[in-house]
Write an enzyme that holds these catalytic residues in place. Structure first.
Site, mmCIF file in Angstrom:
data_model
loop_
_atom_site.group_PDB
_atom_site.id
_atom_site.type_symbol
_atom_site.label_atom_id
_atom_site.label_comp_id
_atom_site.label_asym_id
_atom_site.label_seq_id
_atom_site.Cartn_x
_atom_site.Cartn_y
_atom_site.Cartn_z
ATOM 1 N N CYS A 182 21.743 -0.819 -6.222
ATOM 2 C CA CYS A 182 21.328 0.567 -6.008
ATOM 3 C C CYS A 182 20.420 1.001 -7.142
ATOM 4 O O CYS A 182 19.423 1.661 -6.934
ATOM 5 C CB CYS A 182 22.531 1.490 -5.956
ATOM 6 N N ARG B 45 23.271 0.941 2.737
ATOM 7 C CA ARG B 45 21.955 1.074 2.119
ATOM 8 C C ARG B 45 20.965 1.222 3.265
ATOM 9 O O ARG B 45 20.592 0.233 3.909
ATOM 10 C CB ARG B 45 21.646 -0.171 1.295
#
Lengths: 156, 183
Positions: B69, B140
């Protein structure tokens, strides 16, 4: 990193197949405030025929990338330090670095470092063995080639 | 030959759902993007409808501070000038709380809002079809929403893979050409 590169220069490997290692700048300058100028330093050294030598020094000295450090590395490489310093001050190579960055983004580069083998992004591990295996795998499939922007060669 | 023993429920959930399933579950292009109102800071809220008239990029991600991330959000931070050329607004969304977001944005020098899909947990991610219930965090996933609030592109990244920004840039360019065609 240099071991990987030295294992695959622009010449034939033992099996008679040519390999090429191509480098592109991809500084994350918000996260790494020294990254942009360090990239320009490598390009400035490259303009005097010493790109890989400067690259390797920078790679080994990631904790020492202040302006004075960059100049000392140029001196250590016996290049024209005045020319080097002037080019950094004028950001002569900034456009080239930014072009590399943007072309990388368009080609799917997602961070630094980022490895592509025959145009396909390598999403596996980065240790020498994993990369070596991925290269061998790609070499066993000579007709597969990911389509992305053509890369300008960058070796001196 | 003995079958592998899947002792953890979330591992079993992930083993059953492929990335193809995840792509299919996410809201598809042509769908109106659900509006939302989420905290961007402890005192301020942001609504998707605040940005009507501009393209919006929604970047759902599992967690602040986690390695993949971090790379993805840092990359978007570097590319903000390119997004601005399309007048697009980037928004990050995870289930992290507002204080976590504040600390993370400060540490990474992020110049775009991070929203907290905190309470009810993952509710907005669910509406977009990108909540990983087994793991308890967002997938994601990327969405590009046009000026009228309709999703024009969506993408769910395989686990552990930073998707990069090329898909977003292509989607923004496609929006620009659509606009030019109508003028």
């Amino acid at each position: 990193m240099s071991a990987l590169r030295k294992g695959a220069p622009d010449r034939e490997g033992g099996d008679g197949r040519a390999r090429r290692f191509v480098f592109r700048n991809f500084p994350l300058s918000q996260m790494h405030p020294h990254a942009q100028l360090a990239a320009e330093a490598a390009e400035a050294a490259g303009a005097q025929g010493r790109f890989w030598e400067m690259h390797d020094i920078l790679f080994e000295n990631q904790g020492a990338l202040e302006d004075e450090d960059l100049v000392s590395y140029a001196a250590a490489l016996s290049i024209d330090v005045d020319r080097f310093t002037a080019e950094l001050a004028q950001h002569t190579h900034a456009d080239r670095v930014r072009e590399d960055f943007l072309s990388g983004v368009r080609s799917g580069v997602n961070g630094t470092p980022s490895f592509f083998i025959n145009g396909m992004r390598h999403d596996g591990a980065w240790d020498a063995r994993s990369l070596g295996n991925a290269i061998l795998l790609a070499m066993s499939r000579p007709h597969e080639h990911g389509g992305h922007d053509p890369h300008r060669p960058h070796h001196h | 030959m003995a079958k592998p023993h899947l002792s953890h429920k979330s591992v079993a959930n992930r083993a059953r759902r492929t990335n193809q399933d995840e792509q299919a579950a996410a809201l598809q292009p042509g769908t109106r993007a659900p509006d939302f109102e989420l905290n961007s800071t402890p005192d301020q809220k942001v609504c998707l409808s605040d940005f009507r008239g501009r393209p919006v990029i929604l970047a759902f991600y599992p967690a602040d501070w986690s390695p993949v991330c971090g790379d993805e959000l840092a990359l978007f931070n570097e590319i903000l000038p390119e997004f601005s050329r399309h007048n697009a607004q980037l928004i990050g969304i995870s289930v992290d709380g507002v204080w976590c977001h504040a600390a993370y944005a400060r540490d990474r020098k992020l110049h775009y809002p991070l929203l907290s899909d905190f309470e009810p947990k993952g509710e907005i991610a669910r509406q977009y079809g990108v909540y990983d219930a087994g793991a308890g965090h967002c997938e994601r996933a990327l969405f590009v929403i046009d000026r009228d609030g309709v999703i024009s592109w969506s993408y769910v990244s395989p686990e552990g893979v930073n998707p990069g920004a090329d898909g977003i840039l292509r989607a923004l360019e496609a929006l620009d050409s659509k606009e030019t065609a109508h003028v």
